[in-house]
Design a protein around this motif. Structure first.
Motif, PDB file in Angstrom:
ATOM      1  N   ARG A 632       0.657  -1.168  -0.070  1.00 41.37           N
ATOM      2  CA  ARG A 632       0.179  -0.040  -0.062  1.00 41.37           C
ATOM      3  C   ARG A 632       0.887   1.257  -0.168  1.00 41.37           C
ATOM      4  NH1 ARG A 632      -3.653  -2.186   5.068  1.00 41.37           N
ATOM      5  NH2 ARG A 632      -4.238  -3.879   4.119  1.00 41.37           N
ATOM      6  N   ARG A 633       2.028   1.188   0.324  1.00 41.90           N
ATOM      7  CA  ARG A 633       2.968   2.274   0.237  1.00 41.90           C
ATOM      8  C   ARG A 633       4.159   2.038  -0.854  1.00 41.90           C
ATOM      9  NH1 ARG A 633       1.187   0.715   5.014  1.00 41.90           N
ATOM     10  NH2 ARG A 633       0.604   2.356   6.834  1.00 41.90           N
ATOM     11  N   PRO A 634       3.848   2.482  -1.937  1.00 42.26           N
ATOM     12  CA  PRO A 634       4.904   2.350  -3.159  1.00 42.26           C
ATOM     13  C   PRO A 634       6.222   2.787  -2.867  1.00 42.26           C
ATOM     14  CG  PRO A 634       2.884   3.094  -3.957  1.00 42.26           C
ATOM     15  CD  PRO A 634       2.661   3.365  -2.511  1.00 42.26           C
ATOM     16  N   TRP A 635       6.560   3.958  -2.152  1.00 35.97           N
ATOM     17  CA  TRP A 635       7.849   4.327  -2.077  1.00 35.97           C
ATOM     18  C   TRP A 635       8.477   3.461  -0.944  1.00 35.97           C
ATOM     19  CZ3 TRP A 635       9.714   7.599  -5.090  1.00 35.97           C
ATOM     20  CH2 TRP A 635       8.869   8.530  -5.670  1.00 35.97           C
ATOM     21  N   LEU A 636       7.913   3.140  -0.042  1.00 34.87           N
ATOM     22  CA  LEU A 636       8.582   2.154   1.043  1.00 34.87           C
ATOM     23  C   LEU A 636       8.829   0.857   0.293  1.00 34.87           C
ATOM     24  CD1 LEU A 636       9.120   1.960   3.943  1.00 34.87           C
ATOM     25  CD2 LEU A 636       6.997   1.105   4.605  1.00 34.87           C
ATOM     26  N   CYS A 637       8.080   0.182  -0.783  1.00 33.16           N
ATOM     27  CA  CYS A 637       8.185  -0.959  -1.585  1.00 33.16           C
ATOM     28  C   CYS A 637       9.636  -0.532  -2.173  1.00 33.16           C
ATOM     29  CB  CYS A 637       7.260  -1.133  -2.554  1.00 33.16           C
ATOM     30  SG  CYS A 637       5.766  -1.954  -1.542  1.00 33.16           S
ATOM     31  N   ALA A 638       9.795   0.456  -2.901  1.00 35.76           N
ATOM     32  CA  ALA A 638      11.028   0.728  -3.579  1.00 35.76           C
ATOM     33  C   ALA A 638      12.110   0.971  -2.878  1.00 35.76           C
ATOM     34  CB  ALA A 638      10.535   2.247  -4.326  1.00 35.76           C
ATOM     35  N   ALA A 639      12.048   1.528  -1.400  1.00 35.05           N
ATOM     36  CA  ALA A 639      13.097   1.330  -0.647  1.00 35.05           C
ATOM     37  C   ALA A 639      13.508   0.033  -0.163  1.00 35.05           C
ATOM     38  CB  ALA A 639      12.715   2.296   0.539  1.00 35.05           C
ATOM     39  N   CYS A 640      12.449  -0.620  -0.237  1.00 35.69           N
ATOM     40  CA  CYS A 640      12.851  -2.076   0.487  1.00 35.69           C
ATOM     41  C   CYS A 640      13.534  -3.032  -0.803  1.00 35.69           C
ATOM     42  CB  CYS A 640      11.636  -2.898   0.927  1.00 35.69           C
ATOM     43  SG  CYS A 640      11.097  -2.539   2.395  1.00 35.69           S
ATOM     44  N   ALA A 641      13.166  -2.692  -2.019  1.00 36.03           N
ATOM     45  CA  ALA A 641      13.824  -3.124  -3.304  1.00 36.03           C
ATOM     46  C   ALA A 641      15.074  -3.049  -3.520  1.00 36.03           C
ATOM     47  CB  ALA A 641      12.877  -3.067  -4.504  1.00 36.03           C
ATOM     48  N   ALA A 642      15.308  -1.468  -2.996  1.00 34.48           N
ATOM     49  CA  ALA A 642      16.611  -1.142  -3.414  1.00 34.48           C
ATOM     50  C   ALA A 642      17.655  -1.643  -2.095  1.00 34.48           C
ATOM     51  CB  ALA A 642      16.686   0.596  -3.074  1.00 34.48           C
ATOM     52  N   LEU A 643      17.164  -1.988  -0.991  1.00 30.62           N
ATOM     53  CA  LEU A 643      17.886  -2.509   0.216  1.00 30.62           C
ATOM     54  C   LEU A 643      18.310  -3.959  -0.338  1.00 30.62           C
ATOM     55  CD1 LEU A 643      16.400  -1.160   3.375  1.00 30.62           C
ATOM     56  CD2 LEU A 643      18.513  -0.646   2.276  1.00 30.62           C
ATOM     57  N   LEU A 644      17.190  -4.494  -0.772  1.00 31.32           N
ATOM     58  CA  LEU A 644      17.447  -6.092  -1.416  1.00 31.32           C
ATOM     59  C   LEU A 644      18.578  -5.945  -2.251  1.00 31.32           C
ATOM     60  CD1 LEU A 644      16.781  -8.801  -1.230  1.00 31.32           C
ATOM     61  CD2 LEU A 644      15.087  -8.758  -2.737  1.00 31.32           C
ATOM     62  N   LEU A 645      18.556  -5.109  -3.399  1.00 33.83           N
ATOM     63  CA  LEU A 645      19.573  -4.928  -4.468  1.00 33.83           C
ATOM     64  C   LEU A 645      20.893  -4.868  -3.738  1.00 33.83           C
ATOM     65  CD1 LEU A 645      19.872  -5.047  -7.206  1.00 33.83           C
ATOM     66  CD2 LEU A 645      19.640  -2.500  -7.363  1.00 33.83           C
ATOM     67  N   LEU A 646      20.980  -3.973  -3.036  1.00 32.88           N
ATOM     68  CA  LEU A 646      22.210  -3.890  -2.307  1.00 32.88           C
ATOM     69  C   LEU A 646      22.795  -5.148  -1.738  1.00 32.88           C
ATOM     70  CD1 LEU A 646      21.854  -0.106  -0.785  1.00 32.88           C
ATOM     71  CD2 LEU A 646      23.352  -0.802  -2.830  1.00 32.88           C
ATOM     72  N   ALA A 647      22.062  -5.679  -0.961  1.00 31.27           N
ATOM     73  CA  ALA A 647      22.358  -7.153  -0.179  1.00 31.27           C
ATOM     74  C   ALA A 647      22.757  -7.925  -1.035  1.00 31.27           C
ATOM     75  CB  ALA A 647      21.194  -7.349   0.738  1.00 31.27           C
ATOM     76  N   VAL A 648      22.122  -8.012  -2.297  1.00 28.21           N
ATOM     77  CA  VAL A 648      22.748  -8.810  -3.386  1.00 28.21           C
ATOM     78  C   VAL A 648      23.988  -8.504  -4.231  1.00 28.21           C
ATOM     79  CG1 VAL A 648      21.847 -10.028  -5.346  1.00 28.21           C
ATOM     80  CG2 VAL A 648      20.360  -9.958  -3.677  1.00 28.21           C
ATOM     81  N   VAL A 649      23.857  -7.332  -4.574  1.00 35.57           N
ATOM     82  CA  VAL A 649      25.018  -6.827  -5.303  1.00 35.57           C
ATOM     83  C   VAL A 649      26.267  -6.619  -4.395  1.00 35.57           C
ATOM     84  CG1 VAL A 649      25.936  -5.094  -6.952  1.00 35.57           C
ATOM     85  CG2 VAL A 649      23.659  -5.861  -7.104  1.00 35.57           C
TER      86      VAL A 649
END
Length: 917
Positions: A632-649
């Motif tokens: 329900r919170r697109p910006w928070l979803c984007a932040a979580c996706a960015a954190l996951l991307l950093l954890a993977v890369v």
């Protein structure tokens, strides 16, 4: 109705289906659990469990029957349900003006999705008292007596299924333990046996044991049909039927000489002779029986056949069946048609189509495991579903005139189509081999597809439960199979969680196809990840995106692969063209697997136990519950996706800030690779010199990725023992490598050949290191101290020929001794380089800190810091307590990877720092 729905077939409303039918789930689970428990149980215990279940079920059924009869007598205030007070039937006449198809027993439901125009918004034709959404038919009896009766019925069904599963498991377990084979196995007897093969021969993956690789072996599942103890001159043969695992060691002592000539060629010939056999072939072999390695296996014993100078060539007693010969020709044609493709496509297409993974390299296999794509290489129900869907069209339309697919387009009637589907299923089982996994895939794929063909969602769970129940009763060993568990969990996720998640994503604006793909991948990963964690002690963070990226390529690769399989025996040029077309999606799948596995944060270590699985399940549940709110919170979803991307890369600068690893200004890192050696020397800017590669490609690759090393000007392999060179593919994976430098002592022969193959495959030049060689690379310079150009008598084996380096970086002097043993250490102390050995800052202790050290050399070196690379709980007792004490007596600080993890040396010669990971 159809016009109102906007579809020529009408719109199916979920409420028309009613609640999910779960009545078959408890009996299936009870049968599963009972079968898993009773396989090892004694006959007496099995009999007691079965008897108790049957008796209690009989009591429940008897009580339910009397209760049901009493309940029927009291329906309608004492009147029989269909009669008057005297028992005569009561007939309701249809009104004269009623339509002929109108019901006579009362009002029925009309269409749920029609226009609403009745009183209180009721749909026309719906009975006033009937709840909205209940399916047509007589109202269920919801009295306490009825509920009690159905509870009794369900309990009886659970107990009867448990009794049947217990009896089947008891019989299978007893059959495994009977006969002479288990007795002879406990005696480790040498026998001559006739074995009927039940699987394709497969090469074993070599493993590192100590400093050597396990011998090349061929593994075959089979059934001993007759056995005679004492070899060829032993007792008379006894007829029996016992499942065994045949292990053929194709490299005996005669083929382990230094020349590697004739005997090794003979060994390869024996290996090919065994690999060319087909299931149902009966062979006569002489070997030694041994008990199964682990309890609970479906084999009665292990039959080990050792090759001695080519004498282990199988003696064929009976040729394979006609069906297996046909299947063998088809599989061989598929391999021939893919011979000209790239290495990845040549390996993957047979694996995707028929589960033939003989060409899958260990490196590619590891990449598929790291990304949770290994299921694509196993024969599963999805393979069969894809082919049946190609024949029938979309499953929901299979029973309608508007069917699509090849069959209706060719004008094939529905009944003939059903026969063709059955024939396709049978052919799938024969070509892919009737192994338990294939039978499981055929049953699950067929049953679930038939349920889908009805167009009714609520029939899917009963279909899956039916498949589980029948398969467990047919083969109780599946109850202990992780593959079976993963198949059921994945199918259940697709049938239960995926539709709900897909609908939720569509409500939030996600395109339908993307929503379905995301929901399917996420649901399967959520339910299967805990079981995968038990098997691999690791959780993949890239599984969902990697599965999404390969999903659209699996179907065309599978279809083109099956087309290649079918056309190869008749038109090889056409088959090669089809295989070339199929190579594109296959290479894409392999590329996704390699790219995902190469990411530094592709996975995280996790406890490999059922406690760890429970912890992961709870973590997943919490993540799902939080995810529903995050959507329900697109910006928070984007932040979580960015954190996951950093954890993977895991960018090295960010990783260093968060974890402190690797420490800034590191000069040397001793990687934690288990029982082996792998050391990295920093050369600046993502560049490093690697000394030895360890025993495991995955571990050394992970170490280099965490260090951010992408360019390796030189790999130094101190000697050719497996615990120093077997990880070479992990060093070369995705990195620019300039050259490989090795010792001149070319033994063991098989490992020398392995290094040469890896270097040639990647076009990396091979060099020889000799004493006196000096090199410089940025802040790093080193000198080769050993071995001399002309071999000395002290170097009697690979250890004493180890390349020894004296390295300097930022004022730090580091001595890397390889695996030198006392004779070579003493010769090194007498060599011209002895004057430069004293007072080094860091010593890489020789031979994992074994007891074989020269005390004089240790005292002469007198290091400030001594590093030991050894595996936790290794069977050799490395490092030896005496060696550790001797090092500490010289004033050295001793650190070891088995306790401290990876070790990094940083700082300068005056300010030496060390950190553990």
């Amino acid at each position: 109705m159809h016009a109102a729905s906007g579809s020529r077939l009408g719109a199916s409303h979920p409420r028309q289906e009613g609640p999910v039918d779960l009545r078959l789930v408890p009996p299936a689970l009870a049968a599963w659990a009972t079968a898993a428990l009773m396989l090892d149980a004694s006959p007496r215990l099995v009999g007691c469990v079965v008897l108790v279940c049957v008796i209690v079920a009989g009591v429940l059924l008897g009580g339910w029957g009397s209760r049901a009869r009493g309940g029927r007598a009291s329906v309608g205030g004492g009147l029989p349900p269909d009669g008057g007070g005297d028992g005569t039937p009561v007939h309701r006449e249809r009104p004269s003006d009623a339509p002929r198809d109108a019901p006579t027993d009362g009002p029925t439901d009309g269409p749920v999705d029609g226009p609403v125009d009745g009183p209180r918004g009721r749909s026309p034709g719906r009975a006033p008292g009937r709840p909205r959404g209940r399916p047509p038919g007589p109202a269920p009896d919801r009295t306490p007596g009825a509920r009690y009766g159905w509870s009794r019925m369900t309990g009886a069904a659970v107990l009867l299924c448990a009794a049947a599963a217990g009896a089947s498991a008891g019989l299978h377990g007893a059959d495994l333990r009977r006969g002479p084979v288990p007795v002879l196995a406990r005696e480790y007897a040498t026998v001559t046996a006739e074995v009927e093969l039940t699987s394709d021969p497969r090469p074993a993956r070599p493993k590192v044991r100590g400093n050597h690789m396990t011998p090349d072996s061929v593994l075959i599942d089979g059934e001993v049909r007759s056995v005679a103890s004492g070899g060829a001159a032993g007792t008379a043969a006894v007829a029996t039927r016992a499942p065994v695992l045949v292990i053929v060691d194709v490299r005996g002592r005669e083929s382990e000489g230094r020349g590697g000539g004739g005997p090794a060629g003979v060994g390869r010939g024996v290996r090919q002779a065994w690999l060319g056999l087909l299931p149902s072939t009966r062979v006569r072999v002489t070997g030694r029986l041994a008990p199964a390695l682990t309890g609970g296996d479906r084999i009665a014993a292990v039959l080990r056949v050792r090759d001695r100078g080519g004498r282990a060539v199988p003696a064929v007693v009976r040729e394979p069946s006609a069906a297996q010969r046909t299947a063998g020709r088809l599989r061989a044609g598929l391999r021939d048609a893919t011979d000209g493709l790239s290495a990845d496509a040549r390996a993957l297409l047979p694996g995707l189509v028929v589960g033939d993974t003989s060409r899958i390299t260990p490196e590619l296999d590891e990449a598929f495991k790291e990304t949770d794509l290994a299921h694509t290489l196993a024969v599963s129900g999805s393979n069969l579903t894809i082919m049946l869907a190609l024949l029938l069209g979309p499953p929901g339309l299979a029973q309608h005139v508007e069917r699509r697919g090849l069959a209706p387009r060719l004008g094939i009637p529905l009944r003939t189509t059903a026969l063709l589907g059955g024939a396709l299923t049978l052919g799938f089982v024969v070509v892919c081999r009737p192994d338990p996994s294939v039978l499981r895939a055929a049953a699950c794929g067929t049953v679930v597809l038939l349920a889908l063909a009805t167009g009714r969602r609520r029939s899917l769970i009963p279909a899956l439960a039916t498949a589980v129940l029948l398969l467990v009763l047919y083969d109780p060993w599946l109850a202990r199979s992780y593959g079976f568990l993963l198949s059921v969990l994945a199918t259940g996720a697709l049938l239960t969680l995926a539709p709900r998640w897909s609908a939720a994503l569509r409500r939030r604006g996600v395109p339908p196809r993307l929503a379905e793909a995301l929901a399917a991948a996420g649901a399967a990963q959520a339910l299967c990840a805990p079981v995968v964690a038990v098997l691999s002690a690791r959780v993949s963070l890239v599984a969902v995106p990697c599965n999404l990226l390969v999903e659209f390529a699996v179907a065309p690769a599978t279809v083109l692969g099956f087309a290649t399989l079918a056309t190869a025996p008749w038109a090889m040029p056409v088959a090669k063209a089809l295989a070339w077309c199929g190579s594109w999606p296959a290479e894409w799948i392999a590329g996704v697997a390699r790219a995902g596995a190469a990411l530094p944060g592709a996975g995280v270590d996790w406890p490999g136990s059922w406690g760890g699985a429970l912890l992961l399940a709870v973590t997943t549940l919490v993540a799902v519950l939080l995810g529903r709110r995050l959507l329900r919170r697109p910006w928070l979803c984007a932040a979580c996706a960015a954190l996951l991307l950093l954890a993977v890369v895991r960018p090295p600068p960010l990783t260093r800030v968060l974890t402190g690893w690797p420490p800034p200004g590191w000069r040397l890192v001793m990687c934690d690779v288990g029982q082996g050696d792998a050391t990295v020397l920093a050369a600046g800017g993502g560049t490093g010199v690697v000394v030895d590669a360890g025993p495991d490609p995955a571990l050394v690759d992970r170490c280099l990725s965490r260090l951010g090393v992408t360019r390796i000007p030189l790999v130094v392999l101190t000697h050719f023992h497996a615990d120093h060179v077997a990880g070479l593919p992990g060093v070369l994976r995705g990195r620019e490598v300039g050259a490989i430098e090795t010792t001149g002592f070319a033994e063991p022969v098989d490992q020398v050949a392995f290094v040469r193959r890896e270097a040639e495959a990647r076009r990396v030049p091979l060099l020889r290191a000799v004493a006196g060689e000096r090199r410089r690379l940025g802040p790093l310079d080193w000198e080769v101290l050993w071995p001399p150009a002309r071999q000395v008598p002290e170097a009697e084996g690979p250890n004493d020929a180890s390349v020894t380096l004296l390295v300097r970086s930022a004022g730090i002097r580091m001595l890397l001794l390889g695996d030198l043993e006392p004779p070579a250490q003493q010769a090194l102390a007498r060599s011209p380089a002895a004057a430069r050995l004293g007072g080094v800052d860091v010593l890489k202790v020789a031979h994992h800190g074994s007891a074989y050290q020269d005390p004089d050399l240790l005292r002469a070196v007198a290091p400030r810091l001594a590093l030991i690379s050894a595996g936790a709980d290794n069977p050799y007792g490395h490092p030896a307590p005496g060696t550790v004490a001797a090092l500490r007596a010289t004033g050295a600080v001793v650190l070891r990877t088995d306790r401290d993890g990876a070790l990094a040396v940083a700082g300068t010669g005056t300010e030496l720092r060390v950190a553990g990971d």
